[in-house]
Design a protein around this motif. Structure first.
Motif, PDB file in Angstrom:
ATOM      1  N   ALA A 463      34.292 -88.935  49.485  1.00  0.00           N
ATOM      2  CA  ALA A 463      35.273 -88.404  50.438  1.00  0.00           C
ATOM      3  C   ALA A 463      36.684 -88.766  49.992  1.00  0.00           C
ATOM      4  N   LEU A 464      36.858 -89.958  49.431  1.00  0.00           N
ATOM      5  CA  LEU A 464      38.179 -90.339  48.922  1.00  0.00           C
ATOM      6  C   LEU A 464      38.588 -89.435  47.764  1.00  0.00           C
ATOM      7  N   THR A 465      37.612 -89.100  46.895  1.00  0.00           N
ATOM      8  CA  THR A 465      37.914 -88.216  45.774  1.00  0.00           C
ATOM      9  C   THR A 465      38.356 -86.852  46.290  1.00  0.00           C
ATOM     10  N   ILE A 466      37.641 -86.330  47.274  1.00  0.00           N
ATOM     11  CA  ILE A 466      37.989 -85.015  47.803  1.00  0.00           C
ATOM     12  C   ILE A 466      39.346 -85.058  48.479  1.00  0.00           C
ATOM     13  N   ARG A 467      39.649 -86.193  49.105  1.00  0.00           N
ATOM     14  CA  ARG A 467      40.929 -86.292  49.796  1.00  0.00           C
ATOM     15  C   ARG A 467      42.097 -86.162  48.818  1.00  0.00           C
ATOM     16  N   ASP A 468      41.862 -86.552  47.560  1.00  0.00           N
ATOM     17  CA  ASP A 468      42.929 -86.462  46.568  1.00  0.00           C
ATOM     18  C   ASP A 468      43.060 -85.064  45.968  1.00  0.00           C
ATOM     19  N   MET A 469      42.269 -84.130  46.438  1.00  0.00           N
ATOM     20  CA  MET A 469      42.362 -82.775  45.896  1.00  0.00           C
ATOM     21  C   MET A 469      43.217 -81.932  46.825  1.00  0.00           C
ATOM     22  N   SER A 470      44.040 -81.084  46.217  1.00  0.00           N
ATOM     23  CA  SER A 470      44.912 -80.271  47.068  1.00  0.00           C
ATOM     24  C   SER A 470      44.125 -79.150  47.728  1.00  0.00           C
ATOM     25  N   THR A 471      43.083 -78.675  47.060  1.00  0.00           N
ATOM     26  CA  THR A 471      42.232 -77.679  47.697  1.00  0.00           C
ATOM     27  C   THR A 471      40.815 -77.830  47.158  1.00  0.00           C
ATOM     28  N   VAL A 472      39.831 -77.587  48.030  1.00  0.00           N
ATOM     29  CA  VAL A 472      38.456 -77.716  47.547  1.00  0.00           C
ATOM     30  C   VAL A 472      37.898 -76.392  47.076  1.00  0.00           C
ATOM     31  N   ASN A 473      38.699 -75.343  47.143  1.00  0.00           N
ATOM     32  CA  ASN A 473      38.166 -74.023  46.807  1.00  0.00           C
ATOM     33  C   ASN A 473      37.892 -73.845  45.320  1.00  0.00           C
ATOM     34  N   HIS A 474      38.460 -74.751  44.496  1.00  0.00           N
ATOM     35  CA  HIS A 474      38.212 -74.586  43.069  1.00  0.00           C
ATOM     36  C   HIS A 474      36.934 -75.272  42.624  1.00  0.00           C
ATOM     37  N   LEU A 475      36.281 -75.985  43.541  1.00  0.00           N
ATOM     38  CA  LEU A 475      35.046 -76.647  43.147  1.00  0.00           C
ATOM     39  C   LEU A 475      34.043 -75.595  42.688  1.00  0.00           C
ATOM     40  N   PRO A 476      33.165 -75.986  41.746  1.00  0.00           N
ATOM     41  CA  PRO A 476      32.197 -75.005  41.271  1.00  0.00           C
ATOM     42  C   PRO A 476      31.363 -74.433  42.404  1.00  0.00           C
ATOM     43  N   GLN A 477      30.912 -73.232  42.205  1.00  0.00           N
ATOM     44  CA  GLN A 477      30.255 -72.501  43.272  1.00  0.00           C
ATOM     45  C   GLN A 477      29.004 -73.215  43.775  1.00  0.00           C
ATOM     46  N   TYR A 478      28.301 -73.884  42.914  1.00  0.00           N
ATOM     47  CA  TYR A 478      27.033 -74.478  43.351  1.00  0.00           C
ATOM     48  C   TYR A 478      27.282 -75.567  44.396  1.00  0.00           C
ATOM     49  N   ILE A 479      28.412 -76.251  44.265  1.00  0.00           N
ATOM     50  CA  ILE A 479      28.705 -77.306  45.238  1.00  0.00           C
ATOM     51  C   ILE A 479      29.073 -76.685  46.577  1.00  0.00           C
ATOM     52  N   LEU A 480      29.918 -75.677  46.530  1.00  0.00           N
ATOM     53  CA  LEU A 480      30.368 -75.075  47.783  1.00  0.00           C
ATOM     54  C   LEU A 480      29.217 -74.389  48.508  1.00  0.00           C
ATOM     55  N   SER A 481      28.344 -73.702  47.758  1.00  0.00           N
ATOM     56  CA  SER A 481      27.260 -73.001  48.454  1.00  0.00           C
ATOM     57  C   SER A 481      26.257 -73.989  49.020  1.00  0.00           C
ATOM     58  N   GLU A 482      25.997 -75.081  48.322  1.00  0.00           N
ATOM     59  CA  GLU A 482      25.084 -76.086  48.872  1.00  0.00           C
ATOM     60  C   GLU A 482      25.685 -76.717  50.120  1.00  0.00           C
ATOM     61  N   ALA A 483      27.009 -76.936  50.096  1.00  0.00           N
ATOM     62  CA  ALA A 483      27.673 -77.494  51.281  1.00  0.00           C
ATOM     63  C   ALA A 483      27.489 -76.581  52.473  1.00  0.00           C
ATOM     64  N   GLN A 484      27.669 -75.279  52.233  1.00  0.00           N
ATOM     65  CA  GLN A 484      27.523 -74.358  53.354  1.00  0.00           C
ATOM     66  C   GLN A 484      26.088 -74.307  53.850  1.00  0.00           C
ATOM     67  N   ARG A 485      25.165 -74.374  52.922  1.00  0.00           N
ATOM     68  CA  ARG A 485      23.756 -74.341  53.333  1.00  0.00           C
ATOM     69  C   ARG A 485      23.428 -75.537  54.207  1.00  0.00           C
ATOM     70  N   ARG A 486      23.931 -76.718  53.798  1.00  0.00           N
ATOM     71  CA  ARG A 486      23.627 -77.917  54.579  1.00  0.00           C
ATOM     72  C   ARG A 486      24.268 -77.860  55.953  1.00  0.00           C
ATOM     73  N   GLN A 487      25.471 -77.286  55.998  1.00  0.00           N
ATOM     74  CA  GLN A 487      26.134 -77.193  57.294  1.00  0.00           C
ATOM     75  C   GLN A 487      25.371 -76.268  58.216  1.00  0.00           C
ATOM     76  N   ARG A 488      24.898 -75.143  57.653  1.00  0.00           N
ATOM     77  CA  ARG A 488      24.144 -74.209  58.493  1.00  0.00           C
ATOM     78  C   ARG A 488      22.901 -74.892  59.017  1.00  0.00           C
ATOM     79  N   ARG A 489      22.243 -75.659  58.128  1.00  0.00           N
ATOM     80  CA  ARG A 489      21.020 -76.308  58.535  1.00  0.00           C
ATOM     81  C   ARG A 489      21.249 -77.351  59.611  1.00  0.00           C
ATOM     82  N   SER A 490      22.352 -78.099  59.479  1.00  0.00           N
ATOM     83  CA  SER A 490      22.570 -79.121  60.495  1.00  0.00           C
ATOM     84  C   SER A 490      22.990 -78.480  61.816  1.00  0.00           C
ATOM     85  N   GLN A 491      23.630 -77.334  61.753  1.00  0.00           N
ATOM     86  CA  GLN A 491      23.945 -76.611  62.987  1.00  0.00           C
ATOM     87  C   GLN A 491      22.667 -76.163  63.677  1.00  0.00           C
TER      88      GLN A 491
END
Lengths: 508, 343
Positions: A463-491
């Motif tokens: 979380a500290l590493t992410i906080r130092d990023m100006s935007t998370v949209n440049h992260l590789p697609q596999y990370i972002l899609s897994e994040a969304q999948r986990r969020q949907r699942r926890s919802q």
């Protein structure tokens, strides 16, 4: 003298200065060629025996590598990993007694895009290393770091860990191997693969990603993570079940201190231990962890082990450029004054274990999205994590002032619902949040809600590493899609939580 | 363009918070600082209503601010505590006697009872005399061990139920780093605890309400509140090993301000493998204080001082415990080793 309970008996005398006529302390015949630690002079052959024996001993003691198994060696071109390569090579050769019995492959990651090298420079380095790899005869894979952008989401999906294999399984496997005479498993020398040059667009995307990270510390952490993901993915696709990393004792001592400074206390055992099973099916092994950098340098020099000098992101930077660099210079300087520093730190790391092992059943713990270690952000009161959340809340957001002190903390530090204005103040680095005329939240509400949601899936230090990023949209697609999948699942889980009978986890 | 306070957005900001970088006005900063300590106390359940609490006061910034904040919070939130000041005189001329004046001033300002215990009356040795015998290298060991016992003895004399010390976040982080560098697993596990175990009858539990407060914020608070304190380094401290950890931590803070909390977070989440040997708590056979060996460290150190063997107590000494207890003299060889002092 820095170690607690150290015994001074006998160490107060000065160590005798070794001279040319000094004999090796082991065989006592041949003249000494080098000195390791104070007073231990070895001749060439005894040193070689000592060095080779340590490698076999560490593999044999831990019994993690089964005979006939395919093991991927991660070689960076630096002295430690090249030394490891040589040890594997020699250990497998037919004339060695008690020869090693696994099937190796080599993986090298070309990070030229991360350090801004030109295509010609990258090709030159790769050609040098290719020559070294071909001489060993093992299959090798040259991986440009840009490949990390195309990884599938399965890399960060949590895999169930394999069941602990009892010690008897090892013996049985050895017996079986000896019977079938596994010499036909020796790797056949491979046709040199044409190195696929990464597309210019991919290099550009990678540079954009790294450019979006504001601090060198976070950039190095991110690179480490991406590197590991790429190695694990390669191991999986090419059928390897173990990954050998070439971290030396010195490097691991620095890593331990760095990890503590970055908030990775819960994951220390996995970051610096001999084996790391966070990926489930691929186990990371560190066989060089008993060798100090000095011993490796001596060996490489005496027995001409080829290695290539490749710059990294923190080469030629000042001490305070990043936490990793600062720690490295601190440990090196301290080691000069107190020679037992590195070994003491190393011994401390041996006594630690991963925090998740306290609870039975490793599947129960939620895993971090980036580093795949178990989350350490359970907000128990009191803790440092809760204190940091509180600080952000109190000094970042408006309207919590005055006599209504009892109502000031509506949600005692729950990470799912931090005050949004508080979070965006902290993600903006807290600078200048009070613009004149703004009365509702300090920043516009459109400021990166993504970061907030991503943080709930990460461990403290990621979380500290992410906080130092100006935007998370440049992260590789596999990370972002897994994040969304986990969020949907926890919802989903939240919606039906009252109807679930078993609190067990069927897998996230 | 003047910057607005990020908390109230009304007043002009006068300072930037070292912990988070937020810009705050004076009142918001006071309130935030005090509120964080209040939440630390409440969530860790440090005190019980009606308890009598001894504040370990040295006259330095941490204990001055601690005394002030405890008094403020005690009244604001009705903790119902009876507060007292407890101070230790190590006998360091030029350093301790000046800081004790500050403590006496604090006593008058806050109207709290004060008790001063000294090494001279408890052990018969002042730090000046100890340094003359021991030298400048290991003297922090003596001072620290003696002070801990002195605080406990003072607390028993004052009849308080708990002691609170002014250890701040920087101190705790330094201790974590120092214990990693020295390989002290047992202490590594315990050092991030906010209060010590209180099962043993003979020992007064102690806690650290300022555990999550940065040192720089404590100074900022004292500065803006115009609290007066004594701010010199102990004259014997420059060679302490802790200095290395401290320099490293200060550098870490300059690279990333949240590092101090990150180190504490790491320390809290460390877990030790099973099967690692840990010391077991018992009592000292001579003075009855808690100890993991036959003799407590203070007794061993005192024995060394009294016999003119300053190195007894530094390094492995449990071999000598039986000999000391039975009053046997040590062999010549042992005496020679223990006498060697390096300046």
């Amino acid at each position: 003298m820095c170690q607690v309970d150290e015994d001074y008996r006998g160490e107060v005398e000065r160590a005798a200065v070794p001279s040319v006529s000094k004999k090796c302390v082991k065989c006592k015949e041949a003249p000494a060629a080098l000195v390791i630690r104070a007073g231990d002079a070895y001749c060439r052959l005894c040193f070689k025996d000592f060095f080779v024996h340590k490698f076999k001993a560490v593999l044999g003691k831990n019994r993690i590598i089964f005979p006939g198994e395919k093991v991927l060696l991660a070689v960076s071109g630096g002295p430690s990993s090249c030394s490891m390569l040589r040890q594997v090579q020699e250990g497998l050769s037919q004339k060695a007694n008690k020869k090693l019995r696994f099937v190796p492959g080599i993986a090298y990651i070309d990070e030229g895009a991360a350090i801004g090298q030109s295509v010609e420079e990258r090709q030159r380095t790769v050609a040098e290393l290719q020559a070294v790899f071909q001489a060993t005869g093992f299959p090798f894979y040259i991986l440009p770091l840009e490949q990390v952008l195309d990884l599938p989401a399965s890399v960060v999906a949590t895999n169930p860990s394999p069941s602990e294999q009892p010690a008897s399984a090892y013996k049985a496997a050895v017996g079986h191997f000896v019977e079938t005479d596994g010499s036909n498993n020796f790797p056949t020398p491979q046709e040199p693969k044409k190195m696929l040059l990464p597309h210019v667009q991919e290099s550009h995307t990678l540079q954009q990603l790294l450019g979006s990270v504001k601090t060198l510390t976070a950039r190095e952490e991110l690179l480490n993570t991406l590197r590991q993901h790429l190695l694990v993915h390669t191991a999986r696709t090419e059928g390897y079940s173990k990954l050998m990393l070439g971290d030396s004792c010195t490097r691991l001592a620095v890593k331990l201190l760095t990890s503590i400074s970055l908030g990775r206390g819960a994951q220390l055992a996995q970051d610096t231990g001999f084996s790391d099973s966070r990926y489930g099916d691929i186990i990371l092994v560190r066989p060089m962890r008993d060798y100090s950098a000095k011993e490796i340098a001596y060996y490489n020099h005496l027995f001409t082990v080829p290695s290539v000098v490749i710059p990294s992101v923190d080469t030629k930077t000042v001490d305070k450029a990043s936490i990793q660099r600062l720690t490295e210079s601190f440990v090196t300087k301290l080691q000069a004054d107190f020679p037992s520093t590195v070994s003491t730190i190393y011994r401390t790391s041996e006594k630690l274990q991963s925090a998740c092992m306290k609870w039975s059943g490793a599947e129960r713990c939620d895993r971090c999205l980036l580093c795949l270690c178990s989350l350490d952000t359970a907000v128990e009161e009191p803790s440092a994590f809760q204190a940091t959340l509180l600080s952000d809340q109190l000094s970042g957001s408006k309207c919590l002032r005055g006599s209504a002190a009892e109502t000031l903390r509506p949600n005692p530090g729950r990470p799912e619902s931090p005050a949004p204005t508080g979070q965006c103040c902290s993600s903006a680095g807290g600078r200048d949040c009070g613009r004149p005329g703004s009365d509702g939240g300090c920043c516009s509400s459109a400021k990166l809600p993504e970061t907030t949601r991503l943080k709930s899936l990460l461990c403290y230090s990621c979380a500290l590493t992410i906080r130092d990023m100006s935007t998370v949209n440049h992260l590789p697609q596999y990370i972002l899609s897994e994040a969304q999948r986990r969020q949907r699942r926890s919802q989903m889980r939240e919606e039906i939580s009252e109807f679930l009978l078993d609190d067990g986890d069927e897998g996230n | 363009m003047p910057v607005q306070c990020s908390s109230c957005s009304e007043k002009r900001a006068v300072l930037k918070r070292p912990k988070t970088g937020h810009s705050l006005c004076k009142e918001c900063f006071f309130w935030t600082f005090e509120e964080e300590i209040h939440q630390t106390i409440v969530s860790a359940k440090l005190f019980k209503p009606g308890e009598s609490v001894g504040i370990a006061a040295s006259g330095g910034k941490d204990s001055t601010v601690l005394a002030h904040v405890m008094k403020v919070l005690n009244e604001r939130y009705n903790y119902g505590l009876e507060l007292m000041l407890l101070s230790v005189d190590e006998g360091i001329t030029g350093y301790r006697d000046d800081s004790l004046e500050t403590v006496k001033r604090n006593q008058q300002q806050y109207e709290l009872p004060l008790k001063i215990v000294s090494y001279e009356e408890l052990y018969g040795w002042t730090m000046d005399a100890i340094v003359k015998q021991v030298g400048l290298k290991n003297n922090c060991t003596f001072c620290g061990v003696f002070r801990r016992q002195a605080l406990d003895r003072g607390a028993i004399m004052l009849k308080v139920g708990k002691i609170c010390t002014g250890h701040n976040a920087d101190d705790v982080a330094e201790t974590v780093l120092m214990n990693v560098l020295r390989g002290d697993i047992a202490r590594l596990r315990r050092c991030t605890a906010i209060s010590t175990d209180s099962e043993n009858e003979g020992v007064v539990p102690r806690c650290k309400p300022l555990k999550y407060a940065y040192e720089k914020e404590i100074v900022l608070y004292a500065y803006f509140k115009k609290l007066d304190y004594f701010s010199t380094e102990c004259i014997y401290s420059p060679n302490a090993y802790r200095g290395y950890a401290r320099t490293y931590l200060k550098d870490l803070e300059s690279v990333r301000p949240s590092s101090i909390m990150d180190v504490i977070h790491s320390g809290e989440n460390l877990s030790v493998r099973e099967g690692v040997k840990m010391p077991v708590q018992g009592t000292c056979s001579r003075c009855g204080y808690i100890s993991s060996q036959k003799l407590c460290k203070a007794c061993v150190l005192l024995e060394g001082l009294n016999r003119g063997l300053p190195k007894l107590g530094i390094g492995k000494h449990h071999r000598f415990h039986d000999k000391i207890l039975s009053q046997q003299p040590l062999t010549e060889e042992e005496e020679r080793k223990l006498k060697a002092v390096d300046f």
